[in-house]
Design a protein around this motif. Structure first.
Motif, mmCIF file in Angstrom:
data_model
loop_
_atom_site.group_PDB
_atom_site.id
_atom_site.type_symbol
_atom_site.label_atom_id
_atom_site.label_comp_id
_atom_site.label_asym_id
_atom_site.label_seq_id
_atom_site.Cartn_x
_atom_site.Cartn_y
_atom_site.Cartn_z
ATOM 1 N N UNK A 201 51.823 13.037 41.082
ATOM 2 C CA UNK A 201 52.410 14.371 41.100
ATOM 3 C C UNK A 201 53.269 14.522 39.854
ATOM 4 N N UNK A 202 53.057 15.609 39.132
ATOM 5 C CA UNK A 202 53.845 15.868 37.922
ATOM 6 C C UNK A 202 54.387 17.287 37.993
ATOM 7 N N UNK A 203 55.708 17.413 37.850
ATOM 8 C CA UNK A 203 56.350 18.731 37.803
ATOM 9 C C UNK A 203 57.109 18.846 36.490
ATOM 10 N N UNK A 204 56.873 19.901 35.750
ATOM 11 C CA UNK A 204 57.613 20.176 34.521
ATOM 12 C C UNK A 204 58.942 20.837 34.890
ATOM 13 N N UNK A 205 60.046 20.270 34.430
ATOM 14 C CA UNK A 205 61.368 20.848 34.707
ATOM 15 C C UNK A 205 61.577 22.034 33.769
ATOM 16 N N UNK A 206 61.587 23.229 34.323
ATOM 17 C CA UNK A 206 61.716 24.449 33.531
ATOM 18 C C UNK A 206 63.177 24.791 33.278
ATOM 19 N N UNK A 207 64.016 24.650 34.305
ATOM 20 C CA UNK A 207 65.431 25.020 34.155
ATOM 21 C C UNK A 207 66.251 24.377 35.253
ATOM 22 N N UNK A 208 67.541 24.206 34.963
ATOM 23 C CA UNK A 208 68.503 23.738 35.970
ATOM 24 C C UNK A 208 69.647 24.741 36.026
ATOM 25 N N UNK A 209 69.902 25.253 37.236
ATOM 26 C CA UNK A 209 70.836 26.372 37.394
ATOM 27 C C UNK A 209 71.798 26.133 38.539
ATOM 28 N N UNK A 210 72.876 26.895 38.532
ATOM 29 C CA UNK A 210 73.811 26.976 39.651
ATOM 30 C C UNK A 210 73.762 28.407 40.170
ATOM 31 N N UNK A 211 73.454 28.566 41.452
ATOM 32 C CA UNK A 211 73.245 29.898 42.027
ATOM 33 C C UNK A 211 74.509 30.747 41.922
ATOM 34 N N UNK A 212 74.348 31.891 41.270
ATOM 35 C CA UNK A 212 75.391 32.922 41.202
ATOM 36 C C UNK A 212 74.707 34.201 40.743
ATOM 37 N N UNK A 213 75.358 35.334 40.905
ATOM 38 C CA UNK A 213 74.746 36.613 40.536
ATOM 39 C C UNK A 213 74.510 36.699 39.035
ATOM 40 N N UNK A 214 75.296 35.958 38.259
ATOM 41 C CA UNK A 214 75.165 36.012 36.800
ATOM 42 C C UNK A 214 73.872 35.369 36.293
ATOM 43 N N UNK A 215 73.254 34.486 37.090
ATOM 44 C CA UNK A 215 72.071 33.771 36.609
ATOM 45 C C UNK A 215 70.765 34.443 37.039
ATOM 46 N N UNK A 216 70.853 35.602 37.673
ATOM 47 C CA UNK A 216 69.642 36.253 38.178
ATOM 48 C C UNK A 216 68.616 36.486 37.062
ATOM 49 N N UNK A 217 69.063 36.998 35.934
ATOM 50 C CA UNK A 217 68.141 37.291 34.840
ATOM 51 C C UNK A 217 67.504 36.009 34.311
ATOM 52 N N UNK A 218 68.328 34.968 34.140
ATOM 53 C CA UNK A 218 67.798 33.692 33.651
ATOM 54 C C UNK A 218 66.864 33.056 34.677
ATOM 55 N N UNK A 219 67.201 33.176 35.952
ATOM 56 C CA UNK A 219 66.352 32.636 37.009
ATOM 57 C C UNK A 219 65.001 33.333 37.019
ATOM 58 N N UNK A 220 65.001 34.655 36.820
ATOM 59 C CA UNK A 220 63.746 35.404 36.803
ATOM 60 C C UNK A 220 62.829 34.906 35.697
ATOM 61 N N UNK A 221 63.391 34.695 34.508
ATOM 62 C CA UNK A 221 62.594 34.191 33.387
ATOM 63 C C UNK A 221 62.048 32.799 33.681
ATOM 64 N N UNK A 222 62.880 31.944 34.284
ATOM 65 C CA UNK A 222 62.463 30.571 34.571
ATOM 66 C C UNK A 222 61.353 30.539 35.618
ATOM 67 N N UNK A 223 61.491 31.365 36.654
ATOM 68 C CA UNK A 223 60.482 31.405 37.706
ATOM 69 C C UNK A 223 59.156 31.930 37.154
ATOM 70 N N UNK A 224 59.214 32.990 36.345
ATOM 71 C CA UNK A 224 57.993 33.545 35.747
ATOM 72 C C UNK A 224 57.308 32.513 34.860
#
Length: 429
Positions: A201-224
């Motif tokens: 099993x291989x997973x590419x680490x795209x991003x590491x975040x701490x959940x808060x309202x400020x990271x929504x935009x960055x989270x969206x880009x990482x998920x996409x």
């Protein structure tokens, strides 16, 4: 439909114009001397005609791939259904072999379920549908504020190979880390050598975040980005917690359960993706049989030969230490006969004390040490030793005290609400 197969004038090979009636829905055995025509009747007449009629019912396009068998030398056959034939060959004694796998019919059934199956949520029973990117983002954002997460793209899931190109391409695309078989690696370092004969099993680490309202935009880009890299899959791992797989293919809108697109391996008991986790797809489990390790319940608990396979041969053995500790803790006489032990004590002795800690005294020639710990249970200890040992001799030794039983997990899903056997899927046509 007739309740029998009627055959008249069978002359195939060495059959001499025979007439016979064979009952349907029965197990029928054809016996006789060598050369008497058993195979000619079963395979060259009944099977050949049943298969020929079935293929003729298909379209001309399908027939060109299957081929039509020659009509057998017989005057008349009535009451015949499409037939299957198992080759007359010696099959292996593999416990995973079934009539379905030997005849390869099982492969067609798995393909059928994968292509026409409709997934339903095992929790609420609702049909699982595709999930949009916005829905995935909202589910991730619903985590408690301050939760540390890692967004990953599962590019390889349970596939054999060295997968060096996958890791090299990830580095070229600008990714820094990957998780290979649950271990985080730095892609700029020397890449690990993977065994090409084992599944990885291989997973590419795209991003590491701490959940808060400020990271929504960055989270969206990482998920996409993760969805793009992993064919519409994204794996979100909570640091020091659980992981959740999201998919743009299928997800339950109520329970948040996400799954992959249906594939034939999900319906195979020979792969980890479809097999029951308890019995690994065998449908049976080997469990310690109390009657085998305690064949004579007239013996006393203090007797070193009372419990076979576990008790020591001397009174200062580790097994005796456990017996004395349990008897002192629960106020049971060590000289009691096995048959006279209280039921609660008997269950704890063989199946463990759970979270309850017992005080034991370990005595050796050099020191005496007191310690407290839960008791695992004799039956569980023997089962663990059976599973952990790599010695064929010890496996054989422990297996003499075991009995095969139906897997309770498989049985639970078979009987639950009379639904389809599989844990997640059921079929609609």
């Amino acid at each position: 439909m007739l309740d029998k197969i009627i055959i008249k004038g069978a002359k195939e090979n060495n059959l001499k114009n025979i007439d016979i009636e064979i009952p349907r829905d029965k197990m029928v055995v054809i016996t006789g001397l060598s050369g008497s025509g058993k195979s000619s009747l079963a395979f060259d007449t009944i099977y050949a005609e049943g298969q020929r009629r079935y293929v003729e019912s298909l379209s001309s396009y399908a027939r060109q791939f299957l081929g039509i068998m020659e009509k057998p030398d017989v005057e008349y056959i009535e009451g015949l259904s499409p037939a299957i034939s198992i080759d007359q060959k010696t099959t292996s004694k593999n416990p995973r072999s079934t009539v379905g796998t030997v005849t390869e019919i099982y492969d067609y059934l798995r393909l059928l379920y994968a292509r026409t199956g409709i997934p339903y949520c095992p929790n609420c029973g609702r049909r699982i549908r595709k999930q949009s990117t916005d829905e995935i983002i909202e589910q991730i954002m619903s985590l408690e504020e301050g939760t540390k997460i890692m967004v990953m793209a599962p590019v390889i899931r349970g596939k054999k190979g060295e997968h060096q190109k996958v890791l090299q391409n990830a580095l070229k695309e600008g990714f820094v880390r990957a998780r290979v078989d649950s271990e985080i690696i730095d892609l700029s370092d020397e890449l690990p050598a993977l065994d090409k004969n084992k599944k990885h099993n291989i997973e590419i680490v795209v991003d590491r975040l701490v959940i808060s309202e400020e990271v929504r935009s960055r989270l969206t880009e990482s998920v996409e980005l993760a969805l793009h890299e992993a064919n519409k899959l994204v794996l979100v791992g909570i640091v020091d917690g659980n992981e959740q797989l999201f998919s743009q293919n299928y997800s339950c809108p109520e329970c948040g359960i996400s799954i992959e697109e249906l594939t034939p391996r999900m319906f195979s008991f020979n792969t980890p993706y479809g097999a029951c986790e308890a019995c690994t797809g065998l449908g049976e489990l080997l469990r310690i049989d109390i009657d085998k390790i305690v064949p004579n319940k007239e013996k006393r608990l203090s007797d070193t030969t009372a419990i076979l396979g576990w008790a020591g041969t001397t009174t200062d053995s580790i097994s005796n230490m456990y017996i004395e500790g349990l008897c002192n803790h629960y106020g049971v006489n060590k000289d009691s006969k096995i048959k006279d032990l209280p039921k609660k004590f008997f269950d704890i002795l063989f199946y463990g004390s759970g979270e309850e800690k017992i005080k034991f005294k370990h005595v050796t020639k050099s020191l005496t040490r007191d310690f407290e710990a839960p008791f695992e249970g004799i039956a569980k200890i023997l089962e663990r030793r059976f599973n952990e040992t790599s010695s064929p001799g010890m496996k054989q030794f422990y297996s003499t005290f075991m009995t095969s039983m139906n897997c309770p997990e498989c049985n639970r899903f078979k009987t639950k609400q009379n639904k389809f056997v599989c844990k997640i899927w059921k079929m609609e046509y």
